[in-house]
Design a protein around this motif. Structure first.
Motif, PDB file in Angstrom:
ATOM      1  N   UNK A  86      -2.998  12.562   2.353  1.00  0.00           N
ATOM      2  CA  UNK A  86      -1.993  11.645   3.477  1.00  0.00           C
ATOM      3  C   UNK A  86      -3.126  11.109   4.254  1.00  0.00           C
ATOM      4  N   UNK A  87      -2.907  10.117   4.640  1.00  0.00           N
ATOM      5  CA  UNK A  87      -3.584   9.366   5.304  1.00  0.00           C
ATOM      6  C   UNK A  87      -2.966   8.608   6.353  1.00  0.00           C
ATOM      7  N   UNK A  88      -1.785   8.592   6.228  1.00  0.00           N
ATOM      8  CA  UNK A  88      -1.080   7.591   7.160  1.00  0.00           C
ATOM      9  C   UNK A  88      -1.196   6.572   8.060  1.00  0.00           C
ATOM     10  N   UNK A  89      -1.540   5.979   6.783  1.00  0.00           N
ATOM     11  CA  UNK A  89      -1.999   4.659   6.549  1.00  0.00           C
ATOM     12  C   UNK A  89      -1.367   3.875   5.400  1.00  0.00           C
ATOM     13  N   UNK A  90      -0.397   2.156   6.336  1.00  0.00           N
ATOM     14  CA  UNK A  90       0.623   1.971   5.715  1.00  0.00           C
ATOM     15  C   UNK A  90       0.304   1.363   4.748  1.00  0.00           C
ATOM     16  N   UNK A  91      -1.055   0.919   4.802  1.00  0.00           N
ATOM     17  CA  UNK A  91      -2.404   0.370   3.504  1.00  0.00           C
ATOM     18  C   UNK A  91      -2.663   0.584   2.469  1.00  0.00           C
ATOM     19  N   UNK A  92      -2.315   2.068   2.218  1.00  0.00           N
ATOM     20  CA  UNK A  92      -2.626   3.433   1.463  1.00  0.00           C
ATOM     21  C   UNK A  92      -1.388   3.579   0.601  1.00  0.00           C
ATOM     22  N   UNK A  93      -1.500   3.801  -0.804  1.00  0.00           N
ATOM     23  CA  UNK A  93      -0.352   4.172  -1.817  1.00  0.00           C
ATOM     24  C   UNK A  93      -1.697   5.150  -2.976  1.00  0.00           C
ATOM     25  N   UNK A  94      -0.648   5.880  -2.942  1.00  0.00           N
ATOM     26  CA  UNK A  94      -0.600   7.154  -4.125  1.00  0.00           C
ATOM     27  C   UNK A  94       0.098   6.458  -5.019  1.00  0.00           C
ATOM     28  N   UNK A 190       9.273   2.603  -6.032  1.00  0.00           N
ATOM     29  CA  UNK A 190       8.807   2.281  -7.497  1.00  0.00           C
ATOM     30  C   UNK A 190       8.152   1.308  -6.937  1.00  0.00           C
ATOM     31  N   UNK A 191       7.044   0.956  -5.493  1.00  0.00           N
ATOM     32  CA  UNK A 191       6.810   0.472  -5.514  1.00  0.00           C
ATOM     33  C   UNK A 191       7.235  -1.302  -4.630  1.00  0.00           C
ATOM     34  N   UNK A 192       8.415  -1.078  -4.794  1.00  0.00           N
ATOM     35  CA  UNK A 192       9.421  -2.226  -4.045  1.00  0.00           C
ATOM     36  C   UNK A 192       8.782  -2.986  -2.418  1.00  0.00           C
ATOM     37  N   UNK A 193       8.995  -3.452  -2.004  1.00  0.00           N
ATOM     38  CA  UNK A 193       8.382  -3.692  -0.649  1.00  0.00           C
ATOM     39  C   UNK A 193       9.117  -4.416  -0.323  1.00  0.00           C
ATOM     40  N   UNK A 206       7.149  -6.538  -5.443  1.00  0.00           N
ATOM     41  CA  UNK A 206       7.326  -5.274  -5.675  1.00  0.00           C
ATOM     42  C   UNK A 206       5.828  -5.120  -6.292  1.00  0.00           C
ATOM     43  N   UNK A 207       4.989  -3.783  -5.980  1.00  0.00           N
ATOM     44  CA  UNK A 207       3.195  -3.647  -6.631  1.00  0.00           C
ATOM     45  C   UNK A 207       3.902  -3.217  -7.923  1.00  0.00           C
TER      46      UNK A 207
END
Length: 297
Positions: A86-94, A190-193, A206-207
Motif C-alpha cells: 500500500x502506497x496511498x498514492x492515487x497514481x499507483x495501481x497494483x 476493472x480499472x475504469x477511471x 478505462x486503463x
C-alpha cells in the motif's frame, strides 16, 4: 581426458550464467512488478560409447552412454503474483490476478504448479494466464507491464516511470482534463477511471488491462516491460468482469523474487563453479604429467 576438460569448462560457463541470472533477480528485489527469471539448463546430446568387436564375433559392443556437458538453454520468467504494497498514492495501481482455467476433461480447475505451469496427461503444457497493463513506447508500439507506478506529466498524460504512455482499453493514451489531478481520480476493480468535480462524477477512461493466455510468449525488454512478437501465440484479450483479477488503486505489486531461495541458488552456483574449476586444474596437471613425465619414458 580432453572430453572431461571440455565438460568441466561448459559447467563453469553454465554456472556463471546461472549466477548472473540470480544476481539480476536480487538486484530487482525492490523493483515494482518485477518477475524473477529462472535459468534452465540442459545436457549436451549423449554420446554412445561402444567397444569394437573382433571379426569373428562381428559388430560393436555397446557399453553405454555419456553426456558431454551442460549448457544454459534458456531463461524463463516466473509470473507468480507478487505481494501488494500500500502506497496511498492515487497514481499507483497494483494488479491482483489468480485466473482459473477449467479442464474440459474433468470440468475441474486446472491445478497449476507454483510456476504457473501444468502438464496434462497427453503431455500438453498449459500456462496460467496473467494480466498486464498496456503502455506505449516512444516508437508508438504497444508494450505490457506489471509495474503500475504511474505519474502525470505537465500536460496531463498518464505515464509510467520510464516515460511510456498508459493506454486505455481502446489503445489510446490516457490524459487527464485540464485542472484535474490524480487525487480527484478514482478507479474501480476493472480499472475504469472517473473524477469528481463539485460532487459530479465524470467518466475518464478505462486503463488498458489485458489477459495474456500464454505469458511465456512475452519477450522481456527491461525495466519490467514486455513485448509480443507473436500475438496469436500469446493469445491476448481484454480483461473481463468474470475474470478473477482486479486493479487496486493506491497499491503497487512488489517483486516476486524469493530472497531466501535466491541466496541459496547464488551459493549453489558459486560452489558448482568452484567444483568445475578444480576439475579443470586436475585435468591440467594430468596433461602436464602425461606430456612432461610419461613422454620421457
Amino acid at each position: 581426458m580432453l572430453r572431461g576438460l571440455y565438460t568441466a569448462a561448459s559447467g563453469m560457463i553454465t554456472q556463471q550464467r546461472r549466477h548472473d541470472t540470480v544476481t539480476q533477480n536480487i538486484a530487482n528485489i525492490n523493483t515494482a512488478g518485477y518477475k524473477q527469471v529462472n535459468s534452465v539448463t540442459h545436457s549436451f546430446p549423449d554420446v554412445l560409447i561402444s567397444l569394437m568387436g573382433d571379426k569373428e564375433n562381428g559388430g560393436q559392443k555397446t557399453i553405454g552412454r555419456l553426456t558431454t556437458g551442460v549448457f544454459a538453454e534458456e531463461s524463463l520468467a516466473s509470473f507468480m503474483q507478487g505481494d501488494l504494497k500500500e502506497t496511498n498514492n492515487s497514481s499507483d495501481f497494483g494488479l491482483v490476478s489468480n485466473l482459473v482455467l477449467i479442464d474440459p476433461a474433468t470440468d475441474e480447475p486446472i491445478p497449476f504448479d507454483a510456476s504457473g505451469k501444468y502438464v496434462a496427461e497427453d503431455g500438453e503444457v498449459i500456462y496460467r494466464p496473467e494480466v498486464f497493463f498496456t503502455v506505449q513506447d516512444a516508437n508508438g508500439e504497444t508494450r505490457y507491464t506489471r509495474d503500475g507506478g504511474f505519474r502525470v506529466n505537465a500536460v496531463g498524460d498518464l505515464l509510467t516511470d520510464q516515460g511510456q504512455r498508459v493506454l486505455d482499453t481502446d489503445g489510446n493514451p490516457i490524459a487527464l482534463p485540464p485542472g484535474i489531478t490524480m487525487d480527484q481520480v478514482k478507479s474501480d476493480s476493472l480499472g475504469n477511471l472517473s473524477y469528481d468535480v463539485d460532487g459530479v462524477q465524470t467518466d475518464l477512461a478505462a486503463i488498458g488491462v489485458v489477459v495474456v493466455n500464454n505469458p511465456h510468449q512475452l519477450v522481456r525488454e527491461g525495466h519490467g516491460v514486455f513485448r509480443v512478437d507473436n500475438v496469436q501465440a500469446a493469445d491476448i484479450r481484454a480483461l473481463e468482469a468474470e475474470d478473477n483479477a482486479s486493479v487496486r488503486q493506491g497499491y503497487l505489486e512488489s517483486s516476486n523474487v524469493d530472497t531466501a531461495q535466491a541466496m541459496v541458488d547464488l551459493m549453489a552456483a558459486q560452489r558448482a563453479y568452484e567444483s568445475n574449476q578444480k576439475l579443470i586444474q586436475y585435468y591440467d596437471k594430468s596433461l602436464e604429467k602425461a606430456v612432461n613425465e610419461i613422454g620421457r619414458v
